[in-house]
Enzyme design. Structure first.
Site, PDB file in Angstrom:
ATOM      1  CD  GLU A 421      -3.087  -1.046   2.102  1.00 39.71           C
ATOM      2  OE1 GLU A 421      -3.091  -0.124   2.930  1.00 39.71           O
ATOM      3  OE2 GLU A 421      -4.004  -1.886   2.014  1.00 39.71           O
ATOM      4  CD  GLU A 498      -3.213  -6.093   3.777  1.00 35.41           C
ATOM      5  OE1 GLU A 498      -4.101  -5.491   4.428  1.00 35.41           O
ATOM      6  OE2 GLU A 498      -2.042  -5.679   3.666  1.00 35.41           O
TER       7      GLU A 498
HETATM    8  C1  GAL Z   1      -4.103  -2.691   5.326  1.00 32.07           C
HETATM    9  C2  GAL Z   1      -2.623  -2.702   5.648  1.00 32.07           C
HETATM   10  C3  GAL Z   1      -2.295  -3.665   6.769  1.00 32.07           C
HETATM   11  C4  GAL Z   1      -3.263  -3.489   7.892  1.00 32.07           C
HETATM   12  C5  GAL Z   1      -4.650  -3.733   7.379  1.00 32.07           C
HETATM   13  C6  GAL Z   1      -5.737  -3.683   8.437  1.00 32.07           C
HETATM   14  O1  GAL Z   1      -4.472  -1.540   4.672  1.00 32.07           O
HETATM   15  O2  GAL Z   1      -1.885  -3.053   4.518  1.00 32.07           O
HETATM   16  O3  GAL Z   1      -0.994  -3.450   7.225  1.00 32.07           O
HETATM   17  O4  GAL Z   1      -3.138  -2.208   8.390  1.00 32.07           O
HETATM   18  O5  GAL Z   1      -4.939  -2.734   6.422  1.00 32.07           O
HETATM   19  O6  GAL Z   1      -6.979  -3.835   7.812  1.00 32.07           O
END
Ligand code: GAL
Length: 805
Positions: A421, A498
């Site tokens: 990100e 993610e």
């Molecule tokens: C994402 C990030 C992660 C964590 C996650 C929580 O945006 O890459 O490190 O913060 O959100 O939802």
């Protein structure tokens, strides 16, 4: 004929090493013992003559933050775990035997962060990145044999706020002392790859970088032998007449491995590549590298293929902390995490968002996990004021090169990520930096794909994807747009880096289960709702606006065959990032497994999807108010239907529809026994029962392992459950449980998985949370029986005995 001659030479050489004429060309020694530590700053401590007698004696790896007290005012903030950071010093006095003609190095796997190292008052170097491995040469500053040398390490983690999660502070990974001859394989000097793999043969390409510190031109031979799992030689090659005219040279060899055993997630077959550097009859160096023969291909339509077979990435994101043990590396603690994940059906790990400890990669090689090895959470643009963006410009190239060179021989590593990100996604610097970083990776490892975890799914707005250098486009969240991806990015390959980020507190349930809680609801609104006790419900119905429930997210991945698979955010809860809550919440709610290592309910959702074993998991507990309407859920697999019974009376049969991932009954509560039965073709597959528990009466202890090694490192994780007189878990028990240990072991940490507990992890007592807590017992070097006794006011005590030898 040539082959025969070479064989003869080989026999001669191995006879030589058997007779021990050239012992120990390379000696690698554990350098973790005998350090002294001071929490604070003292400029004089770098000098050899400094008196550190009053400092604390300890062994590495060590994380001073985890020993501290939770405090909202700690500069790392709740986001960083709410524990102290600061500056610390380590010193070690040591004596070496004669080292004439040898080079001596110290290797650090990771120091968090901004470390500077001195030997006998001489600065050896400075390294800002807390996750990177590095070594320094000690040779020029060593005192003569028998005289004491002093290593001093200053660690500065005082600049806060730094990370978006808990980092730990100190020399939290292993340290080794390595001595070599002056002609030797260089640091991370081998690169082994398999450019061609078929069932009949694999080509093994070996690149070996040699260093020559003699100051003279030298000629050596390089012998490479492939050993199978049983230690049998299966291929070899000798390259003679290698001229080392300067200080370094690289030798390329190609070996053919017949009928290779392939490395896979189910059969992680490992070969070893044994490198021997010879000067005439003298063995100058011997060095081993792991080798796994496998092919990894991402396909725009079919997803990921391992050894030509489709394999869905069933992955999780993991930060590096080990719960109550903090960031201090412990191989058994890492192995336990992987075992718990494997039992869920997980086959891949994304090391978010930094290079892991090397032992983690060794475990993944051996256990059959694929790893996304990630370099950075930010480039030049910050996420927090004191984070790595300050060091990026000067250090990123070196850090990335070192990461790739260190990790490129691990068969588990299947893709590199140059960042998570990254803010430069949104401007043209993203294009330039993505190109530069990818070129660095490809120069050192042309065999693996490169990706970056992106958030922007509109190509015109995403300056990193526009660079056109990423082999795989990885996206975080936004699953509703998955169907658009192949149209927006034609011909590309996809991975979901993610998904979900759903919140859960183990054993806590808010009714009704079908009410969705989007916490916070958007980027502008602060969370004002939420639970007063900082809990999140385990019905998989709470998530932030950018995330989703596990079911919604996984369903979207399942329905998108062009996506190679997904990494759930996250596998385990981790310290820091306690969204959606403010203090005293101090660890994350996202894990499928809580910080103590106890699975939450959503773990079984993935287990039912990711394994072929029959699963039947019933939730919630069965202690409610009479008449209260309770939603009863079952996750199940390998069955056609589930029937639920309350006190023997059927509440009906339920079946999942094509897109369902659980079944539910809405039940007026009556105390007693709730039982679910799963059936296939009318035959019972599994039965699961939950009973209404009476008052807490006794403690139950269950050790995950009772045979331990007396190596001062091994651990037994002991689950503590508070039970009623009939042996049912008391689902709201909060008894304070005290531990006493006799024999050669001690309590290394305690936990209960509650994200807002202010109790210290280094203690010999812990309150149960929702009926459970954990004590972690560590061995000492002395062998013997270790007995752990657990007591709590008003409860029958329990004890368990472990054997350490
Ligand atoms: C994402 C990030 C992660 C964590 C996650 C929580 O945006 O890459 O490190 O913060 O959100 O939802």
């Amino acid at each position: 004929m040539l082959r025969l001659l070479s064989l003869l030479l080989l026999l001669l050489l191995s006879a030589q090493s058997i007779f021990g004429e050239q012992p120990g060309a390379r000696v690698t020694a554990d350098f973790n013992q005998g350090w002294r530590f001071y929490l604070g700053d003292d400029a004089g401590a770098k000098d050899a003559a400094f008196n550190d007698a009053a400092w604390r004696a300890l062994a590495l790896p060590h994380d001073w933050s985890i020993e501290g007290k939770f405090d909202e005012k700690n500069p790392a903030k709740p986001e960083g775990g709410g524990l102290p950071t600061g500056i610390g010093w380590y010193r070690k006095t040591f004596v070496l035997p004669a080292t004439a003609g040898r080079n001596v190095f110290i290797e650090f796997d990771g120091v968090y962060k901004h470390s500077e190292v001195w030997l006998n008052g001489h600065s050896l170097g400075y390294r800002p990145n807390g996750y990177i491995s590095f070594r320094y040469e000690l040779t020029p500053y060593l005192r003569p044999a028998g005289q004491p040398n002093v290593l001093a390490v200053r660690v500065d983690n005082s600049a806060q706020p730094d990370s978006r999660w808990y980092t730990g502070s100190g020399i939290y990974r292993n340290v080794r002392l390595v001595t070599t001859h002056q002609v030797a394989v260089d640091e991370w000097g081998t690169f082994v790859s398999t450019p061609n793999v078929s069932a009949q043969a694999a080509t093994v390409a070996v690149q070996t970088q040699l260093r020559n510190a003699t100051g003279q031109p030298r000629t050596v031979s390089l012998q490479t032998v492939l050993l199978d799992r049983g230690g049998q030689e299966v291929a070899w090659q000798l390259t003679s007449g290698v001229k080392l005219s300067g200080t370094a040279a690289t030798v390329s060899q190609k070996l053919t491995l017949k009928n290779p055993h392939l490395w896979s997630v189910t059969k992680p077959y490992l070969y070893r590549v044994k490198t021997t550097v010879l000067a005439g009859q003298t063995v100058e160096d011997e060095y081993e590298t792991p080798l796994g023969v496998r092919t990894c291909v991402f396909d725009g339509q079919r997803g990921f293929l391992l050894n030509g077979q489709p394999l869905r990435i069933q992955g999780v994101n993991q930060h590096h902390d080990l719960g109550a043990l903090g960031a201090a590396v412990n191989v058994r603690a890492m192995q336990r995490q992987l075992q718990i994940l494997r039992a869920m059906g997980c086959n891949s790990i994304r090391m978010s968002h930094n290079p892991p400890a090397p032992e983690l990669l060794d475990l993944c090689d051996r256990m059959g996990f694929l790893v996304m090895d990630e370099a950075f959470d930010m480039w030049q643009k910050k996420k927090n004021s004191q984070d790595y963006h300050l060091d990026f410009k000067e250090w990123h190239r070196r850090d990335l090169e070192d990461q790739i060179r260190r990790d490129r021989n691990h068969p588990s590593v299947f893709v590199w990520s140059i960042g998570n990100e990254i803010r430069e996604q949104f401007d043209s610097t993203g294009t330039r930096l993505a190109r530069e970083l990818t070129a660095t990776v490809k120069r050192l490892d042309p065999t693996r794909p490169v990706t970056s975890a992106l958030t922007e799914q509109v190509p015109e707005k995403n300056f990193i994807s526009q660079a056109g250098v990423l082999d795989v486009l990885s996206f975080n969240y936004k699953h509703a747009d998955y169907p658009e991806l192949p149209k927006r990015f034609p011909g590309q390959k996809f991975l979901a880096t993610e998904i979900a980020a759903a919140y859960e507190t183990r054993g806590h349930y808010d009714l009704p289960s079908d009410s969705l809680r989007i916490w916070p609801k958007d980027g502008k609104t602060k969370l004002t709702t939420g639970n007063a006790d900082f809990t999140a419900s385990s019905y998989d119905h709470a998530a932030p606006y950018w995330g989703a429930t596990h079911e919604a997210a996984w369903r979207a991945v399942r329905n998108s065959p062009f996506i190679s698979g997904a990494f759930v955010w996250s596998g385990f809860d981790y310290l820091g990032e306690p969204l959606p809550y403010p203090w005293p919440a101090r660890s994350s709610y996202f894990g499928l497994i809580d910080l103590a290592g106890f699975p939450k309910d959503a773990y079984y959702l993935y287990q039912s999807e990711w394994t072929t074993q029959p699963v039947l998991h019933l939730l919630p507990h069965w202690n409610w108010r009479p008449g209260q309407t309770v939603d009863v859920w079952a996750y199940y697999s390998q069955a056609d239907e589930v029937e639920l019974f309350l006190n023997g009376k059927s509440l009906g049969v339920k079946k999942k529809g094509a897109d369902d991932l659980h079944v539910m009954w809405r039940v007026p509560f009556a105390p007693g026994t709730l039982q679910a039965i799963s059936r296939r073709a009318g035959k019972t597959i599994l039965t699961s029962t939950v009973k209404t528990a009476g008052p807490a009466a006794k403690i139950e202890l269950t050790a995950d392992r009772s045979q331990l090694r007396a190596d001062a490192k091994d651990l037994s994780f002991i689950t503590v459950r508070v039970l009623d007189a009939a042996g049912n878990l008391v689902p709201d028990a909060a008894n304070l449980v005290k531990f006493t240990v006799s024999g050669p072991g001690f309590v290394a940490g305690v936990d209960n998985g509650y994200q807002a507990s202010m109790e210290p992890f280094k203690a010999s007592e812990r309150k149960a949370y929702n009926g459970m807590c954990l004590t972690i017992i560590q061995t000492e070097e002395q062998a013997g029986a270790i007995t752990i006794k657990a007591t709590a006011d008003g409860l029958s005590p329990a004890s368990v005995t472990l054997t350490s030898n």
